[in-house]
Design a protein around this motif. Structure first.
Motif, mmCIF file in Angstrom:
data_model
loop_
_atom_site.group_PDB
_atom_site.id
_atom_site.type_symbol
_atom_site.label_atom_id
_atom_site.label_comp_id
_atom_site.label_asym_id
_atom_site.label_seq_id
_atom_site.Cartn_x
_atom_site.Cartn_y
_atom_site.Cartn_z
ATOM 1 N N LEU A 1 0.839 -1.194 0.000
ATOM 2 C CA LEU A 1 0.000 0.000 0.000
ATOM 3 C C LEU A 1 0.875 1.245 0.000
ATOM 4 O O LEU A 1 1.961 1.259 0.579
ATOM 5 N N CYS A 2 0.360 2.272 -0.647
ATOM 6 C CA CYS A 2 1.049 3.562 -0.652
ATOM 7 C C CYS A 2 1.049 4.099 0.778
ATOM 8 O O CYS A 2 0.008 4.111 1.439
ATOM 9 N N ILE A 3 2.212 4.534 1.281
ATOM 10 C CA ILE A 3 2.260 4.995 2.670
ATOM 11 C C ILE A 3 1.570 6.353 2.848
ATOM 12 O O ILE A 3 1.262 6.743 3.961
ATOM 13 N N CYS A 4 1.284 7.036 1.740
ATOM 14 C CA CYS A 4 0.587 8.326 1.855
ATOM 15 C C CYS A 4 -0.933 8.166 1.783
ATOM 16 O O CYS A 4 -1.641 8.602 2.672
ATOM 17 N N CYS A 5 -1.444 7.518 0.715
ATOM 18 C CA CYS A 5 -2.902 7.457 0.519
ATOM 19 C C CYS A 5 -3.486 6.096 0.853
ATOM 20 O O CYS A 5 -4.702 5.929 0.820
ATOM 21 N N LYS A 6 -2.631 5.105 1.184
ATOM 22 C CA LYS A 6 -3.049 3.731 1.505
ATOM 23 C C LYS A 6 -3.693 3.006 0.335
ATOM 24 O O LYS A 6 -4.327 1.964 0.506
ATOM 25 N N VAL B 1 5.512 4.805 -2.346
ATOM 26 C CA VAL B 1 4.628 5.953 -2.600
ATOM 27 C C VAL B 1 4.098 5.810 -4.025
ATOM 28 O O VAL B 1 4.878 5.586 -4.958
ATOM 29 N N CYS B 2 2.756 5.931 -4.203
ATOM 30 C CA CYS B 2 2.198 5.758 -5.548
ATOM 31 C C CYS B 2 2.559 6.959 -6.429
ATOM 32 O O CYS B 2 2.934 8.017 -5.935
ATOM 33 N N ASP B 3 2.431 6.787 -7.729
ATOM 34 C CA ASP B 3 2.819 7.838 -8.670
ATOM 35 C C ASP B 3 2.040 9.132 -8.432
ATOM 36 O O ASP B 3 2.593 10.215 -8.519
ATOM 37 N N LEU B 4 0.746 8.974 -8.122
ATOM 38 C CA LEU B 4 -0.080 10.173 -7.928
ATOM 39 C C LEU B 4 0.381 10.964 -6.704
ATOM 40 O O LEU B 4 0.548 12.181 -6.770
ATOM 41 N N CYS B 5 0.630 10.262 -5.598
ATOM 42 C CA CYS B 5 1.118 10.952 -4.387
ATOM 43 C C CYS B 5 2.490 11.566 -4.653
ATOM 44 O O CYS B 5 2.761 12.692 -4.239
ATOM 45 N N ASN B 6 3.338 10.833 -5.361
ATOM 46 C CA ASN B 6 4.654 11.362 -5.715
ATOM 47 C C ASN B 6 4.534 12.658 -6.504
ATOM 48 O O ASN B 6 5.254 13.620 -6.259
HETATM 49 ZN ZN LIG Z 1 -0.613 7.316 -2.779
#
Ligand SMILES: [Zn+2]
Length: 229
Positions: A16-21, A31-36
């Motif tokens: 899971l993305c540590i920012c948006c889960k 970290v997913c591309d969108l959060c990045n």
């Molecule tokens: Zn994310």
């Protein structure tokens, strides 16, 4: 074969993305591309006279001073730093070092440093966490900009607990005697990049920078992954 095992474990324990889960694809890491893409960047347009440099005006003569991200309460950058510091995610720390290195090399192609010196943690604190996050970041930066890391460039001799209750002057006084330079001879005439994970008040950078500038003909630059605004 490795890919098969990776996809198999990901099926059972999806990353899971540590920012948006949200779920991460096999190409994404931590970290997913969108959060990045949405990370809060620090003043890209004011690279030279930015307000990070202003923190040190009249206190620390700097050749260059830069930060990549902005650290705010509850933003994605805070989540990344939390994951590194409190969940001990060393791999993420190294990845962020690579990102910072790419930022430095694309925006600062004139920066001609001889050594990267990470802000030290006291050994007790480092043993607790298992690593010094500034040092792991420095290793990532070093890999990209091809400049060696001097891990024992500055030594922290006192484990000062929390400094947050003190004002800027008291903090500065308090940190005056806690750093030493065990390798000062190799630093003579060199350009040093002092590196930390997050700059808040700037008190630690100030103390480390002041002691580094006692070395003959040393030029000093400062970089951080993030800065609080
Ligand atoms: Zn994310």
């Amino acid at each position: 074969m490795k890919n098969f095992f990776e996809s198999f474990t990901q099926l059972i324990f999806p990353n899971l993305c540590i920012c948006c889960k949200g779920y991460l694809s096999s190409q994404e890491k931590y970290v997913c591309d969108l959060c990045n893409y949405n990370l809060s960047l620090f003043e890209l347009n004011e690279l030279i006279n930015n307000n990070l440099r202003a923190k040190f005006w009249g206190l620390l003569p700097l050749y260059d001073c830069l930060a990549y991200l902005i650290f705010k309460k509850d933003n994605e950058v805070q989540k990344i730093m939390h994951e590194i510091k409190y969940n001990g995610n060393k791999e993420l720390c190294y990845e962020m070092g690579l990102v910072l290195g790419k930022f430095i090399s694309s925006h600062r192609n004139t920066i001609d440093v001889d050594f990267i010196i990470p802000v030290p943690l006291h050994k007790n604190r480092e043993n607790q966490r298992g690593f010094n996050q500034a040092e792991i970041l420095a290793n990532g930066v070093s890999r990209i900009i091809r400049v060696p890391v001097l891990t024992d460039g500055i030594r922290r001799s006192v484990d000062n607990k929390s400094q947050t209750s003190k004002n800027r002057f008291e903090r500065n006084k308090n940190t005056d005697k806690i750093f030493s330079l065990p390798n000062s001879a190799v630093l003579e005439g060199k350009h040093v990049l002092l590196l930390d994970d997050v700059i808040t008040t700037g008190a630690t950078i100030l103390s480390c920078g002041q002691i580094l500038l006692t070395v003959k003909n040393l030029r000093l630059s400062v970089a951080a992954l993030a800065v609080t605004n």
